[in-house]
Write a protein that holds these residues in place. Structure first.
Motif, PDB file in Angstrom:
ATOM      1  N   ALA A   1      -7.924  11.670  -4.145  1.00 52.77           N
ATOM      2  CA  ALA A   1      -7.372  10.336  -4.122  1.00 52.77           C
ATOM      3  C   ALA A   1      -8.084   9.150  -3.376  1.00 52.77           C
ATOM      4  O   ALA A   1      -7.504   7.657  -3.396  1.00 52.77           O
ATOM      5  N   VAL A   2      -8.836   8.863  -2.578  1.00 50.84           N
ATOM      6  CA  VAL A   2      -9.292   7.812  -1.834  1.00 50.84           C
ATOM      7  C   VAL A   2     -10.314   6.972  -3.374  1.00 50.84           C
ATOM      8  O   VAL A   2     -10.067   5.798  -3.216  1.00 50.84           O
ATOM      9  N   GLY A   3     -10.605   8.141  -4.068  1.00 47.03           N
ATOM     10  CA  GLY A   3     -11.114   7.541  -5.140  1.00 47.03           C
ATOM     11  C   GLY A   3     -10.485   6.527  -6.315  1.00 47.03           C
ATOM     12  O   GLY A   3     -11.083   6.474  -6.448  1.00 47.03           O
ATOM     13  N   LEU A   4      -9.609   7.429  -6.510  1.00 45.46           N
ATOM     14  CA  LEU A   4      -8.473   7.210  -7.573  1.00 45.46           C
ATOM     15  C   LEU A   4      -7.792   5.482  -6.772  1.00 45.46           C
ATOM     16  O   LEU A   4      -7.680   4.146  -7.149  1.00 45.46           O
ATOM     17  N   ILE A   5      -8.174   5.292  -5.053  1.00 40.57           N
ATOM     18  CA  ILE A   5      -7.281   3.874  -4.719  1.00 40.57           C
ATOM     19  C   ILE A   5      -8.834   3.312  -4.725  1.00 40.57           C
ATOM     20  O   ILE A   5      -8.393   1.869  -5.199  1.00 40.57           O
ATOM     21  N   THR A   6      -9.644   3.453  -4.520  1.00 40.95           N
ATOM     22  CA  THR A   6     -10.341   2.943  -4.056  1.00 40.95           C
ATOM     23  C   THR A   6     -11.475   2.187  -5.464  1.00 40.95           C
ATOM     24  O   THR A   6     -11.989   0.974  -5.555  1.00 40.95           O
ATOM     25  N   GLN A   7     -11.352   2.848  -6.210  1.00 40.19           N
ATOM     26  CA  GLN A   7     -12.481   2.732  -7.828  1.00 40.19           C
ATOM     27  C   GLN A   7     -13.924   2.953  -7.775  1.00 40.19           C
ATOM     28  O   GLN A   7     -13.937   1.524  -8.256  1.00 40.19           O
ATOM     29  N   PRO A   8     -14.452   3.724  -7.132  1.00 36.39           N
ATOM     30  CA  PRO A   8     -15.737   2.706  -6.498  1.00 36.39           C
ATOM     31  C   PRO A   8     -16.774   2.879  -7.588  1.00 36.39           C
ATOM     32  O   PRO A   8     -17.770   2.202  -7.553  1.00 36.39           O
ATOM     33  N   GLY A   9     -16.924   3.381  -9.194  1.00 33.58           N
ATOM     34  CA  GLY A   9     -17.091   3.168  -9.474  1.00 33.58           C
ATOM     35  C   GLY A   9     -17.180   1.951 -10.516  1.00 33.58           C
ATOM     36  O   GLY A   9     -17.492   1.477 -11.813  1.00 33.58           O
ATOM     37  N   SER A  10     -15.832   1.317 -10.397  1.00 34.90           N
ATOM     38  CA  SER A  10     -15.203   0.383 -11.639  1.00 34.90           C
ATOM     39  C   SER A  10     -15.791  -1.322  -9.940  1.00 34.90           C
ATOM     40  O   SER A  10     -15.720  -2.125 -10.315  1.00 34.90           O
ATOM     41  N   ASN A  11     -16.157  -0.925  -8.987  1.00 36.58           N
ATOM     42  CA  ASN A  11     -16.467  -2.214  -8.159  1.00 36.58           C
ATOM     43  C   ASN A  11     -17.695  -1.546  -7.809  1.00 36.58           C
ATOM     44  O   ASN A  11     -18.527  -1.721  -6.323  1.00 36.58           O
ATOM     45  N   THR A  12     -19.193  -2.161  -8.552  1.00 37.34           N
ATOM     46  CA  THR A  12     -20.447  -1.687  -8.137  1.00 37.34           C
ATOM     47  C   THR A  12     -21.119  -2.432  -8.913  1.00 37.34           C
ATOM     48  O   THR A  12     -20.618  -2.742 -10.089  1.00 37.34           O
TER      49      THR A  12
END
Length: 464
Positions: free
Chosen positions: A115-126
């Motif tokens: 859930a946290v990964g889908l909300i924060t989108q870490p791979g798209s914000n790097t």
């Protein structure tokens, strides 16, 4: 003749001699020392300065002291627990309940990670550069788990020789806790089968356990010094600057860890009718050491002791459940982290994950930590997850820059969960010593013990 003069001995205030404040003071001192070491210039050749080298040596030496106690503690404790459980009917039920709650808490943790990964989108914000990716040191596989169960020698020891560029060779020893568990369980069961002839061995084993625990107590008392050195090393040497490129990923991991630590665990404790404050104050010594040491195995002796002495879990059960948890119960390394990291890698390489892929992440996280038992770090677990999903393993190297930073939080959560599950199971089975669980801490690392009784003679519930 003048009257004799009475001199009063000034006693230190309570906060100065209490373990809790000493640990906090060690953390503060460590941060200050680390900042000082970080501001100092490096030595000739680009190596660490003398202060960084000093705290690194002290910190690693303290973890080494704790790790040395693992083999004798696990072996003697498990043999003694099996001997003490010889007339117990629900030992198998305890083992099943332990594994079940390992799976339940891992299931909750991995769902939070997704859930946290889908909300924060870490791979798209790097802004991380693929060319800067490091090379992972190991990988995980199910076959490695199966073969890892077979002991290679009596103490599950392994040796590794490294040859430097200058031709010098160094040999280091390691051990596999899961194999050690297998050996100790086999020896304990064999001793019961032998019967009366094994009584001298069991008596000797109980004496050795008491001695090991006394030595361990001396080591634990050095925790404020070890804490200061370990946190100083972290501040001085870890790649804090790398957070700039992986800031969203790092934040996402810590958000997931915080939700499990501050929300899920307290709910589980409260649902079982236990005090949340007492749980966290009891497990705190192990949690903080796990955070600064980044080693569940190195923290194992302390985790087992707080589970018994602070949380009231019977020694016969804790000596089995905690070592098992130290190898297979990792909500941080094997659930939250691989879930968020897998989403990061998929987004970074433009791979769309399907519902089936998310289900695979859950399955691997719930049962996959066993495949990394006896290894160190979450990198092995991540490679297992990525290979199961068919994602590029090169993505592991993208995250190595912030590995030490996120590993501190992961390990703290791992250690806390390894104490939580035995506590829950003991409560559900009616064997938890709630008087000990609710005993006042008074700043001490453990609840007060009777100094006239050896550890084997302490009060233990009759229906373990």
């Amino acid at each position: 003749m003048s009257a004799p003069t009475l001199t009063r001995t000034r006693r230190l205030p309570g906060w100065a001699t209490s373990f809790g404040p000493q640990i906090v003071a060690g953390l503060i001192a460590g941060v200050l020392i680390g900042l000082l070491a970080r501001s100092m210039p490096k030595a000739d050749g680009g190596s660490a300065n003398w202060l960084t080298g000093t705290v690194t040596t002290i910190g690693s030496s303290y973890v080494a002291l704790l790790t040395v106690a693992v083999i004798p503690l696990v072996f003697t404790a498990i043999v003694s627990s099996i001997a003490n459980l010889r007339q117990v009917a629900n030992a198998a039920r305890l083992a099943v309940q332990t594994l079940l709650w390992f799976a339940i808490t891992a299931f909750i943790a991995v769902l939070i990670g997704i859930a946290v990964g889908l909300i924060t989108q870490p791979g798209s914000n790097t802004s991380v550069n693929p060319d800067d990716a490091g090379v992972p040191k190991g990988s995980g596989s199910w076959w490695a788990f199966v073969t890892g169960l077979v002991p290679q020698n009596f103490l599950a020891l392994g040796a590794k020789t490294t040859v430097t560029d200058a031709g010098a060779a160094t040999t280091s020893l390691s051990f596999n806790v899961l194999q050690l568990l297998v050996i100790a369980i086999a020896v304990g069961i064999a001793a019961l089968k032998v019967g009366k002839k094994a009584e001298p061995f069991l008596a000797l084993n109980a004496s050795l356990l008491a001695i090991v625990q006394k030595v361990l107590w001396w080591i634990i008392r050095l925790a404020p010094i070890g804490t200061a050195a370990l946190i100083a090393k972290a501040v001085a040497t870890y790649g804090w600057d790398a957070i700039g490129q992986l800031g969203v990923f790092t934040l996402a991991v810590y958000i997931g860890l915080a939700i499990v630590f501050f929300v899920v665990y307290p709910i589980l404790v409260r649902v079982h009718g236990l005090s949340v404050k007492q749980f966290f104050s009891g497990v705190w010594p192990a949690t903080q050491l796990g955070f600064v040491s980044r080693s569940s195995i190195g923290t194992l002796p302390l985790t087992e002791r707080v589970t018994e002495r602070n949380l009231g879990v019977p020694r016969e059960y804790a000596s089995f459940a905690v070592p098992l948890g130290a190898t297979t119960k990792m909500d941080g390394c094997a659930a939250i982290y691989p879930a968020i990291a897998a989403i990061f890698v998929a987004q970074f390489y433009g791979v769309d994950l399907s519902l089936t892929d998310y289900l695979l992440i859950v399955v691997v996280s719930v049962i996959g930590s066993a495949a990394t038992a006896g290894t160190t770090g979450a990198t092995v677990m991540l490679t297992l997850t990525l290979s199961t999903l068919g994602l590029p393993l090169a993505g592991v190297g993208l995250l190595l820059a912030v590995e030490p930073i996120v590993d501190m939080g992961r390990t703290a959560l791992n250690v806390t969960g390894q104490a939580l599950v035995p506590t829950i199971v003991a409560k559900r089975e009616g064997i938890l010593d709630e008087e000990l669980y609710n005993a006042p801490r008074n700043g001490d690392p453990f609840a007060e013990e009777d100094p006239d009784l050896p550890p084997s003679a302490e009060k233990v519930p009759a229906t373990v």
